[in-house]
Design an enzyme around this catalytic site. Structure first.
Site, short mmCIF file in Angstrom:
data_model
loop_
_atom_site.label_atom_id
_atom_site.label_comp_id
_atom_site.label_asym_id
_atom_site.label_seq_id
_atom_site.Cartn_x
_atom_site.Cartn_y
_atom_site.Cartn_z
CG ASP A 1 35.06 -4.75 1.40
OD1 ASP A 1 34.53 -5.83 1.75
OD2 ASP A 1 34.42 -3.77 1.00
CG HIS B 1 32.23 -3.88 3.86
ND1 HIS B 1 32.23 -3.66 2.50
CD2 HIS B 1 30.94 -3.80 4.25
CE1 HIS B 1 30.99 -3.46 2.08
NE2 HIS B 1 30.19 -3.52 3.13
CB SER C 1 27.59 -1.71 2.02
OG SER C 1 27.65 -3.11 2.03
#
Length: 335
Positions: A277, A307, A178
């Site tokens: 995601d 995610h 991320s």
């Protein structure tokens, strides 16, 4: 970004705190709250843990100080076997640039297991957070961590020989999930010569990118309950982390907005994408842009997960997909 559903017993203080610091000017519910006077509150989302590792993993771990002035430190994971030199993976945790820690239990568990299963030395960097330290602070910390590793390798420091003597200096990777993947990408773009280290590639897990125009997955992705990243949260993280006045087409947020990824000439790229995601389409666009620039890009899409599933979801499917991810990373760094 790596967030987690909060225990309902955990939350922000109200009333007196609000009066003391003024009105709330920005908030990601349950994650972070910013007040008018600049005060920042972060509830304890995830337990922080010591560097102790379960004995069956055969991994030694230790926290090291990199730079006292900025409180930059890292947690190192070194497999005790097999014998011989091992690849070095410099890892940046997720958290929308605003939360997270190398000491969070979810990252400690994930990376100690990855070090064991992938037979790699992992350096998990604890960088400065926004909004107190907006970008490029996290990039600067990442770059300083890599430079420190280079210095240790060159000096043969006795304090660090327990891990540096095990490193294959010609097999170094930058990695993260991320926001941490965003950091890995931007640190790679800033690196000069690393000799005697050789950067072979980057490993980007659900890289946190954005843009002013919405993608289809941002607008319409079906997300699991308690998703780790929603579109309003994503927008808030960018408002809190980008330089004041910048929009989401800033190159740090949208690396392909102006036609180039600026990824440098640093070998292959592995991009790990979750098909539930909101970042799926943006991650795929990034892969295409990298390929057009002649970069060697490997992408893997993990079905049925969202995610940050690999650190925040313990379902049977997520565990199975996490094993797949670890195998993919192992294959990438040992090819």
């Amino acid at each position: 970004m790596a967030t987690i559903s909060l225990d309902p017993r955990l939350g922000f203080q109200t009333g007196k705190t609000h009066h003391q610091h003024g009105a709330v000017t920005e908030e990601v519910e349950g994650i972070i709250r910013i007040y008018k006077d600049g005060h920042v509150e972060r509830p304890p989302l995830v337990p922080t843990v010591s560097c102790a590792v379960s004995p069956e993993l055969s991994v030694a771990a230790k926290d090291v100080i990199i730079e006292k002035f900025t409180n930059l430190w890292a947690r190192l994971y070194v497999p005790s076997c097999p014998a011989g030199k091992l690849p070095l993976v410099v890892y940046f945790h997720g958290g929308g640039f605003c939360v997270g820690s190398a000491a969070w239990s979810c990252y400690h568990d994930f990376l100690s297991n990855l070090a064991s299963k992938a037979s790699a030395i992992i350096v998990s960097v604890n960088y400065r957070l926004a909004p107190e330290n907006r970008l490029p602070a996290a990039y600067e910390d990442g770059l300083n961590a890599v430079i420190w590793l280079k210095q240790q390798a060159m000096s043969g420091s006795q304090d660090q020989i327990w891990w540096s003597s095990r490193c294959n200096l010609s097999s170094v990777f930058l990695a993260g999930d991320s926001a941490g993947a965003n950091i890995a990408h931007n640190v790679a773009a800033r690196l000069g010569s690393l000799r005697p280290l050789c950067l072979k590639g980057t490993i980007l897990i659900q890289p946190f990118f954005g843009g002013e125009s919405r993608t289809e997955s941002e607008k319409h992705a079906f997300q699991p309950a308690g998703s780790a990243l929603t579109l309003p949260a994503s927008d808030a993280y960018w408002r809190l982390s980008l330089p004041v006045g910048a929009n989401r087409d800033h190159n740090w947020c949208n690396p392909i907005a102006r036609g180039g990824t600026k990824a440098g000439e640093f070998g292959a790229v592995l991009v790990c994408i979750s098909d539930m995601d909101i970042l799926k389409d943006r991650n795929l666009e990034f892969c295409s842009a990298m390929a057009r620039e002649g970069k060697r890009v490997e992408k893997v899409i993990y079905k049925g997960v969202g995610h940050a599933f690999q650190v925040l979801n313990n379902s049977q499917l997520s565990q199975a997909r996490k094993c797949e991810m670890m195998n993919d990373i192992k294959a990438f760094i040992h090819q």
